[in-house]
Design an enzyme around this catalytic site. Structure first.
Site, PDB file in Angstrom:
ATOM      1  N   ILE A  14      -5.543  -6.157   4.565  1.00 41.10           N
ATOM      2  CA  ILE A  14      -4.089  -6.235   4.699  1.00 41.10           C
ATOM      3  C   ILE A  14      -3.443  -5.855   3.362  1.00 41.10           C
ATOM      4  O   ILE A  14      -3.578  -6.554   2.370  1.00 41.10           O
ATOM      5  CB  ILE A  14      -3.653  -7.640   5.145  1.00 41.10           C
ATOM      6  N   HIS A  15      -2.769  -4.721   3.381  1.00 41.19           N
ATOM      7  CA  HIS A  15      -2.024  -4.235   2.208  1.00 41.19           C
ATOM      8  C   HIS A  15      -0.559  -4.112   2.627  1.00 41.19           C
ATOM      9  O   HIS A  15      -0.188  -4.526   3.730  1.00 41.19           O
ATOM     10  CB  HIS A  15      -2.605  -2.920   1.689  1.00 41.19           C
ATOM     11  N   ALA A  16       0.291  -3.579   1.782  1.00 45.99           N
ATOM     12  CA  ALA A  16       1.743  -3.583   2.020  1.00 45.99           C
ATOM     13  C   ALA A  16       2.154  -2.929   3.342  1.00 45.99           C
ATOM     14  O   ALA A  16       2.958  -3.491   4.085  1.00 45.99           O
ATOM     15  CB  ALA A  16       2.459  -2.903   0.856  1.00 45.99           C
ATOM     16  N   ALA A  19       0.991  -5.115   6.173  1.00 39.85           N
ATOM     17  CA  ALA A  19       1.785  -6.346   6.179  1.00 39.85           C
ATOM     18  C   ALA A  19       3.127  -6.101   6.861  1.00 39.85           C
ATOM     19  O   ALA A  19       3.591  -6.917   7.660  1.00 39.85           O
ATOM     20  CB  ALA A  19       1.988  -6.853   4.761  1.00 39.85           C
ATOM     21  N   GLU A  87      -4.265   2.274  11.552  1.00 39.39           N
ATOM     22  CA  GLU A  87      -4.987   3.037  10.524  1.00 39.39           C
ATOM     23  C   GLU A  87      -6.383   3.380  11.027  1.00 39.39           C
ATOM     24  O   GLU A  87      -6.905   2.738  11.906  1.00 39.39           O
ATOM     25  CB  GLU A  87      -5.087   2.208   9.239  1.00 39.39           C
TER      26      GLU A  87
END
Length: 88
Positions: A14-16, A19, A87
């Site tokens: 979980i990255h920006a 998120a 993704e």
């Protein structure tokens, strides 16, 4: 209340960007949506809460959903996690 385990399947965790997708999804429901990780609880309707999770690839998260649309919210979140947040 619905409680379920969701696994982080995308390679970068979980990255920006992820998120933001999670918060947008969770915020579209009236139900309260929280994640428990270890002994902490995080609100999936806030970017800060989701980023603070610091969830990595392969980790399982306990998600608790409670409210009038909890069934639909659970199914939608399950699909979002399963499709790796859009993704590859």
């Amino acid at each position: 209340m619905i409680t379920m385990e969701l696994k982080i399947l995308n390679e970068f965790g979980i990255h920006a960007r992820v998120a933001s997708r999670i918060v947008r999804c969770a915020s579209s429901f009236a139900s309260s949506i929280f994640v428990k990780k270890e002994s902490e609880v995080f609100d999936l309707k806030t970017v800060l809460g989701v980023i603070t999770l610091n969830a990595k690839y392969g980790e399982s998260l306990t998600v608790e959903i409670e409210g009038s649309d909890e069934t639909v919210a659970a199914k939608t979140l399950e699909e979002l996690f399963a499709m790796k947040f859009g993704e590859n």
